[in-house]
Design a protein around this motif. Sequence first.
Motif, short mmCIF file in Angstrom:
data_model
loop_
_atom_site.label_atom_id
_atom_site.label_comp_id
_atom_site.label_asym_id
_atom_site.label_seq_id
_atom_site.Cartn_x
_atom_site.Cartn_y
_atom_site.Cartn_z
N LEU A 161 29.11 -74.00 25.58
CA LEU A 161 27.71 -74.37 25.39
C LEU A 161 27.59 -75.87 25.12
O LEU A 161 26.72 -76.55 25.68
CB LEU A 161 27.12 -73.57 24.24
N MET A 162 28.45 -76.39 24.27
CA MET A 162 28.45 -77.81 23.95
C MET A 162 28.70 -78.65 25.20
O MET A 162 28.00 -79.64 25.45
CB MET A 162 29.52 -78.12 22.90
N CYS A 163 29.68 -78.26 25.98
CA CYS A 163 30.03 -79.02 27.19
C CYS A 163 28.90 -79.00 28.21
O CYS A 163 28.56 -80.03 28.80
CB CYS A 163 31.32 -78.45 27.79
N VAL A 164 28.30 -77.84 28.41
CA VAL A 164 27.21 -77.71 29.38
C VAL A 164 26.01 -78.56 28.97
O VAL A 164 25.41 -79.26 29.80
CB VAL A 164 26.80 -76.23 29.53
N ARG A 165 25.67 -78.52 27.68
CA ARG A 165 24.53 -79.32 27.21
C ARG A 165 24.83 -80.82 27.32
O ARG A 165 23.93 -81.62 27.61
CB ARG A 165 24.19 -78.95 25.76
N ALA A 166 26.08 -81.19 27.09
CA ALA A 166 26.47 -82.59 27.23
C ALA A 166 26.31 -83.04 28.69
O ALA A 166 25.79 -84.13 28.97
CB ALA A 166 27.90 -82.80 26.77
N LEU A 167 26.75 -82.21 29.63
CA LEU A 167 26.65 -82.55 31.04
C LEU A 167 25.20 -82.59 31.50
O LEU A 167 24.82 -83.41 32.35
CB LEU A 167 27.47 -81.56 31.88
N THR A 168 24.37 -81.70 30.94
CA THR A 168 22.94 -81.72 31.26
C THR A 168 22.32 -83.04 30.81
O THR A 168 21.57 -83.68 31.56
CB THR A 168 22.22 -80.54 30.57
N LEU A 169 22.64 -83.44 29.59
CA LEU A 169 22.12 -84.70 29.06
C LEU A 169 22.63 -85.89 29.87
O LEU A 169 21.88 -86.81 30.19
CB LEU A 169 22.53 -84.85 27.59
N ALA A 170 23.92 -85.86 30.20
CA ALA A 170 24.51 -86.95 30.99
C ALA A 170 23.82 -87.07 32.35
O ALA A 170 23.53 -88.18 32.82
CB ALA A 170 26.01 -86.72 31.17
N LEU A 184 29.64 -89.85 27.94
CA LEU A 184 29.33 -88.51 27.45
C LEU A 184 29.92 -87.43 28.35
O LEU A 184 30.54 -86.48 27.86
CB LEU A 184 27.81 -88.34 27.36
N GLY A 185 29.75 -87.58 29.66
CA GLY A 185 30.25 -86.57 30.59
C GLY A 185 31.76 -86.43 30.54
O GLY A 185 32.30 -85.33 30.41
N ILE A 186 32.46 -87.56 30.62
CA ILE A 186 33.93 -87.53 30.60
C ILE A 186 34.42 -87.08 29.23
O ILE A 186 35.36 -86.28 29.12
CB ILE A 186 34.51 -88.90 30.96
N GLY A 187 33.79 -87.57 28.17
CA GLY A 187 34.19 -87.20 26.82
C GLY A 187 34.08 -85.71 26.58
O GLY A 187 34.99 -85.08 26.01
N ALA A 188 32.97 -85.10 27.02
CA ALA A 188 32.77 -83.67 26.84
C ALA A 188 33.78 -82.86 27.64
O ALA A 188 34.33 -81.86 27.15
CB ALA A 188 31.34 -83.30 27.23
N ILE A 189 34.04 -83.28 28.88
CA ILE A 189 35.01 -82.56 29.72
C ILE A 189 36.41 -82.67 29.13
O ILE A 189 37.18 -81.70 29.10
CB ILE A 189 34.98 -83.10 31.16
N PHE A 191 37.18 -83.06 26.00
CA PHE A 191 37.23 -82.22 24.80
C PHE A 191 37.45 -80.76 25.22
O PHE A 191 38.22 -80.03 24.60
CB PHE A 191 35.92 -82.35 24.01
N LEU A 192 36.76 -80.33 26.27
CA LEU A 192 36.92 -78.97 26.79
C LEU A 192 38.35 -78.74 27.26
O LEU A 192 38.97 -77.71 26.93
CB LEU A 192 35.95 -78.74 27.94
N LEU A 193 38.90 -79.69 28.01
CA LEU A 193 40.28 -79.56 28.51
C LEU A 193 41.29 -79.56 27.36
O LEU A 193 42.28 -78.82 27.38
CB LEU A 193 40.59 -80.72 29.47
N SER A 194 41.02 -80.38 26.35
CA SER A 194 41.91 -80.45 25.20
C SER A 194 41.96 -79.12 24.45
O SER A 194 43.04 -78.61 24.12
CB SER A 194 41.47 -81.57 24.26
N ASP A 195 40.79 -78.54 24.19
CA ASP A 195 40.76 -77.27 23.47
C ASP A 195 41.35 -76.13 24.30
O ASP A 195 41.95 -75.21 23.76
CB ASP A 195 39.32 -76.94 23.07
N THR A 196 41.17 -76.20 25.63
CA THR A 196 41.77 -75.18 26.50
C THR A 196 43.29 -75.23 26.43
O THR A 196 43.96 -74.20 26.27
CB THR A 196 41.31 -75.39 27.95
N SER A 197 43.85 -76.43 26.54
CA SER A 197 45.31 -76.57 26.47
C SER A 197 45.82 -76.23 25.08
O SER A 197 46.91 -75.66 24.93
CB SER A 197 45.72 -77.99 26.86
#
Length: 235
Positions: A161-170, A184-189, A191-197
């Motif tokens: 949800l956080m990542c999607v809202r960030a990309l919407t705002l970006a 914002l877009g790269i930072g959110a992505i 963060f998503l990749l970091s938590d996934t790994s």
Amino acid sequence: MYYIFIGIFSVVCLVVMPFFLLEQRNPSNRSLLLKMICATMFLMVGVFSYRVAGPSEYANFMLLGLSCSWFGDLFLHIQGKAKTYVFPLGVLFFLAAHIMYLLAYDSYLSRLQPEQPVLAVWELCVIAAGMVLYLFVFILTRTKFSAFMVPLAFYVFVLMLMCVRALTLAHLQTAFHPAFSVLLGIGAIFFLLSDTSLGLLMFNNKCKANFPLKIFNIATYFIGQLLLAGTILLR
């Protein structure tokens, strides 16, 4: 002067990060110190960016998110007998960080689109697809499912949800504030990749000793945090 310090903090974080990665193979007080230096640097980027840009609802929530991340870094890395007690605190602080970031994005979006629904249909579809993708990743990597999967599912939902809202705002700010949108877009992505790994490193025994995956996890995390902290300056 503030801009110079922001640059120095960013460089220090990136320079110290490889040394932390080397120490991360055998977590110790030394690796904790190096990690917290990096965490303090991205927090300082946020603080000094706040000083330059001034207070706003977005900046307030982002700074709270960076602060929660700092505590999350601390509690997740503590070793020894105390780890059993402080590790859950680290997870809760990171969950709080995601929520603070989400509130920051929503506060900005509510000003840009006051008449829009809380979540667009396409955003719900992306979140649902992301949740399913996470499930497939865990199945394909033969990750052992446990009682942690239920709270993990909630954590993943908040993260998506956080990542999607960030990309919407970006996306909405691309024409007006392109630099903000990029950070914002790269930072959110990231963060998503970091938590996934990190999820694979934590829950998959075969991945725990995968050092390249650890490098990917740490690099995407600290770079992502630096970029998100920088959005306070450009918002």
